[in-house]
Design a protein around this motif. Sequence first.
Motif, PDB file in Angstrom:
ATOM      1  N   ALA A 101      50.764  47.539  43.782  1.00 17.76           N
ATOM      2  CA  ALA A 101      50.865  49.397  44.361  1.00 17.76           C
ATOM      3  C   ALA A 101      51.500  49.025  45.924  1.00 17.76           C
ATOM      4  CB  ALA A 101      49.824  49.770  44.640  1.00 17.76           C
ATOM      5  N   PHE A 102      51.979  47.962  46.341  1.00 18.36           N
ATOM      6  CA  PHE A 102      52.241  47.613  47.916  1.00 18.36           C
ATOM      7  C   PHE A 102      50.850  48.417  48.338  1.00 18.36           C
ATOM      8  CE2 PHE A 102      56.295  48.573  44.366  1.00 18.36           C
ATOM      9  CZ  PHE A 102      56.918  47.308  44.883  1.00 18.36           C
ATOM     10  N   THR A 103      50.526  47.745  48.774  1.00 20.95           N
ATOM     11  CA  THR A 103      49.064  48.793  49.428  1.00 20.95           C
ATOM     12  C   THR A 103      48.540  47.914  49.777  1.00 20.95           C
ATOM     13  OG1 THR A 103      47.279  48.904  48.585  1.00 20.95           O
ATOM     14  CG2 THR A 103      48.840  51.008  48.107  1.00 20.95           C
ATOM     15  N   ASP A 104      48.361  47.592  51.888  1.00 19.59           N
ATOM     16  CA  ASP A 104      47.748  46.845  52.963  1.00 19.59           C
ATOM     17  C   ASP A 104      46.531  46.715  51.983  1.00 19.59           C
ATOM     18  OD1 ASP A 104      48.020  45.541  55.088  1.00 19.59           O
ATOM     19  OD2 ASP A 104      47.197  46.724  56.497  1.00 19.59           O
ATOM     20  N   GLU A 105      45.236  48.000  51.660  1.00 23.12           N
ATOM     21  CA  GLU A 105      43.944  47.434  50.884  1.00 23.12           C
ATOM     22  C   GLU A 105      44.507  46.180  50.121  1.00 23.12           C
ATOM     23  OE1 GLU A 105      40.932  49.590  48.276  1.00 23.12           O
ATOM     24  OE2 GLU A 105      41.935  50.379  49.964  1.00 23.12           O
ATOM     25  N   GLU A 106      45.735  46.559  48.741  1.00 22.47           N
ATOM     26  CA  GLU A 106      45.523  45.623  48.032  1.00 22.47           C
ATOM     27  C   GLU A 106      46.201  43.979  48.739  1.00 22.47           C
ATOM     28  OE1 GLU A 106      47.902  45.316  44.009  1.00 22.47           O
ATOM     29  OE2 GLU A 106      49.178  46.091  45.990  1.00 22.47           O
ATOM     30  N   SER A 107      47.193  44.296  49.117  1.00 23.48           N
ATOM     31  CA  SER A 107      46.645  42.547  50.222  1.00 23.48           C
ATOM     32  C   SER A 107      45.583  42.293  51.249  1.00 23.48           C
ATOM     33  CB  SER A 107      48.621  42.819  51.122  1.00 23.48           C
ATOM     34  OG  SER A 107      48.959  41.953  51.665  1.00 23.48           O
ATOM     35  N   ARG A 108      45.178  43.184  51.048  1.00 26.15           N
ATOM     36  CA  ARG A 108      43.806  42.114  52.223  1.00 26.15           C
ATOM     37  C   ARG A 108      43.503  41.052  51.593  1.00 26.15           C
ATOM     38  NH1 ARG A 108      45.840  42.197  56.876  1.00 26.15           N
ATOM     39  NH2 ARG A 108      46.758  43.423  58.319  1.00 26.15           N
ATOM     40  N   GLU A 109      42.896  42.116  50.583  1.00 26.66           N
ATOM     41  CA  GLU A 109      41.769  41.435  49.227  1.00 26.66           C
ATOM     42  C   GLU A 109      42.635  40.228  48.784  1.00 26.66           C
ATOM     43  OE1 GLU A 109      40.929  44.435  46.163  1.00 26.66           O
ATOM     44  OE2 GLU A 109      40.218  45.732  47.609  1.00 26.66           O
ATOM     45  N   LEU A 110      43.924  40.537  48.631  1.00 25.91           N
ATOM     46  CA  LEU A 110      44.480  38.679  47.951  1.00 25.91           C
ATOM     47  C   LEU A 110      44.719  38.561  49.451  1.00 25.91           C
ATOM     48  CD1 LEU A 110      47.668  40.224  46.284  1.00 25.91           C
ATOM     49  CD2 LEU A 110      46.011  38.965  45.667  1.00 25.91           C
ATOM     50  N   GLU A 111      44.958  38.301  50.579  1.00 32.62           N
ATOM     51  CA  GLU A 111      44.802  37.658  52.034  1.00 32.62           C
ATOM     52  C   GLU A 111      42.711  37.126  51.894  1.00 32.62           C
ATOM     53  OE1 GLU A 111      46.083  37.655  56.543  1.00 32.62           O
ATOM     54  OE2 GLU A 111      44.910  39.467  55.661  1.00 32.62           O
ATOM     55  N   ALA A 112      42.297  37.591  51.833  1.00 31.81           N
ATOM     56  CA  ALA A 112      40.899  37.166  51.531  1.00 31.81           C
ATOM     57  C   ALA A 112      40.866  35.600  50.879  1.00 31.81           C
ATOM     58  CB  ALA A 112      40.225  38.315  51.314  1.00 31.81           C
ATOM     59  N   GLU A 113      41.480  35.916  49.489  1.00 30.86           N
ATOM     60  CA  GLU A 113      40.815  34.943  48.853  1.00 30.86           C
ATOM     61  C   GLU A 113      42.379  33.655  49.320  1.00 30.86           C
ATOM     62  OE1 GLU A 113      42.369  36.038  44.486  1.00 30.86           O
ATOM     63  OE2 GLU A 113      41.863  38.171  44.832  1.00 30.86           O
ATOM     64  N   TYR A 114      43.258  34.069  49.873  1.00 30.99           N
ATOM     65  CA  TYR A 114      43.966  33.203  50.271  1.00 30.99           C
ATOM     66  C   TYR A 114      43.433  31.856  51.835  1.00 30.99           C
ATOM     67  CZ  TYR A 114      48.221  33.619  47.298  1.00 30.99           C
ATOM     68  OH  TYR A 114      49.334  33.449  46.502  1.00 30.99           O
ATOM     69  N   LEU A 115      42.414  32.825  52.341  1.00 31.67           N
ATOM     70  CA  LEU A 115      41.955  32.320  53.448  1.00 31.67           C
ATOM     71  C   LEU A 115      40.591  31.382  53.011  1.00 31.67           C
ATOM     72  CD1 LEU A 115      42.701  36.182  55.758  1.00 31.67           C
ATOM     73  CD2 LEU A 115      43.628  33.139  56.056  1.00 31.67           C
ATOM     74  N   GLU A 116      39.933  31.656  52.016  1.00 32.37           N
ATOM     75  CA  GLU A 116      39.400  31.678  51.570  1.00 32.37           C
ATOM     76  C   GLU A 116      39.494  29.647  51.031  1.00 32.37           C
ATOM     77  OE1 GLU A 116      36.507  32.504  48.539  1.00 32.37           O
ATOM     78  OE2 GLU A 116      36.259  34.814  49.368  1.00 32.37           O
ATOM     79  N   ASP A 117      40.444  29.540  50.632  1.00 32.12           N
ATOM     80  CA  ASP A 117      41.626  27.817  50.001  1.00 32.12           C
ATOM     81  C   ASP A 117      41.943  27.986  51.132  1.00 32.12           C
ATOM     82  OD1 ASP A 117      40.198  28.514  47.305  1.00 32.12           O
ATOM     83  OD2 ASP A 117      41.691  29.683  46.751  1.00 32.12           O
ATOM     84  N   MET A 118      42.572  28.330  52.057  1.00 30.42           N
ATOM     85  CA  MET A 118      43.473  27.888  53.145  1.00 30.42           C
ATOM     86  C   MET A 118      43.079  28.161  54.391  1.00 30.42           C
ATOM     87  SD  MET A 118      47.546  27.799  53.987  1.00 30.42           S
ATOM     88  CE  MET A 118      47.772  27.690  51.494  1.00 30.42           C
ATOM     89  N   PRO A 119      41.547  28.583  55.159  1.00 30.76           N
ATOM     90  CA  PRO A 119      41.722  28.782  56.204  1.00 30.76           C
ATOM     91  C   PRO A 119      42.585  28.568  57.366  1.00 30.76           C
ATOM     92  CG  PRO A 119      39.836  27.180  55.953  1.00 30.76           C
ATOM     93  CD  PRO A 119      40.957  27.177  55.031  1.00 30.76           C
ATOM     94  N   ASP A 120      42.970  27.572  57.024  1.00 28.67           N
ATOM     95  CA  ASP A 120      44.338  27.717  59.101  1.00 28.67           C
ATOM     96  C   ASP A 120      45.893  28.496  57.981  1.00 28.67           C
ATOM     97  OD1 ASP A 120      45.456  25.839  56.403  1.00 28.67           O
ATOM     98  OD2 ASP A 120      45.815  24.608  57.477  1.00 28.67           O
TER      99      ASP A 120
END
Length: 174
Positions: A101-120
């Motif tokens: 959907a190209f939305t910032d909200e959608e991207s932020r949710e995916l970013e949170a998953e990445y940050l869990e696995d890769m805090p740096d």
Amino acid sequence: MESLIAAIREQEEAARFLAWPGDFDLDRGDHVEEVHLASNTALEGFAGDGAGGTYFFRGAGGEERPILYADSEGSAALIAIGLPELVRLLLVVPWWRDCQAFTDEESRELEAEYLEDMPDFVARRDRAAAALGLGLPDQAEALASLREATTRLGEDFVLIFTPEGHSYEPLFTP
């Protein structure tokens, strides 16, 4: 100016970040299938991902050429105008394929998953961008550029599976 491809090859930390989480490897430029553009414009595979997807330059020229991405499942799209735009996208939104959907909200949710696995993640991304001499857009800007690129229509950007003559499906559905 040095080419960005050469800079990626020379900057080990940037190349590692682009390889993961960017899933972008300059040593994987061969597509799994024979393809061509409907317009018969030149197509040059120059990088790929771990799932068999390929990044192609369209037309003649250098790293400023439009870039198409084709996955291994028969979908494709124009995703960037020039390599710097693509690399910025991969640095800022490496989960771009999942942002339908190209939305910032959608991207932020995916970013949170990445940050869990890769805090740096942010520190590594920023070091990679600095090593390549690239300023970074924010996620909304990167997604807006992606949306703009994927909505360009016309035979210049339609990828054809050569043996059967049928076109790839759109990577993103409007």
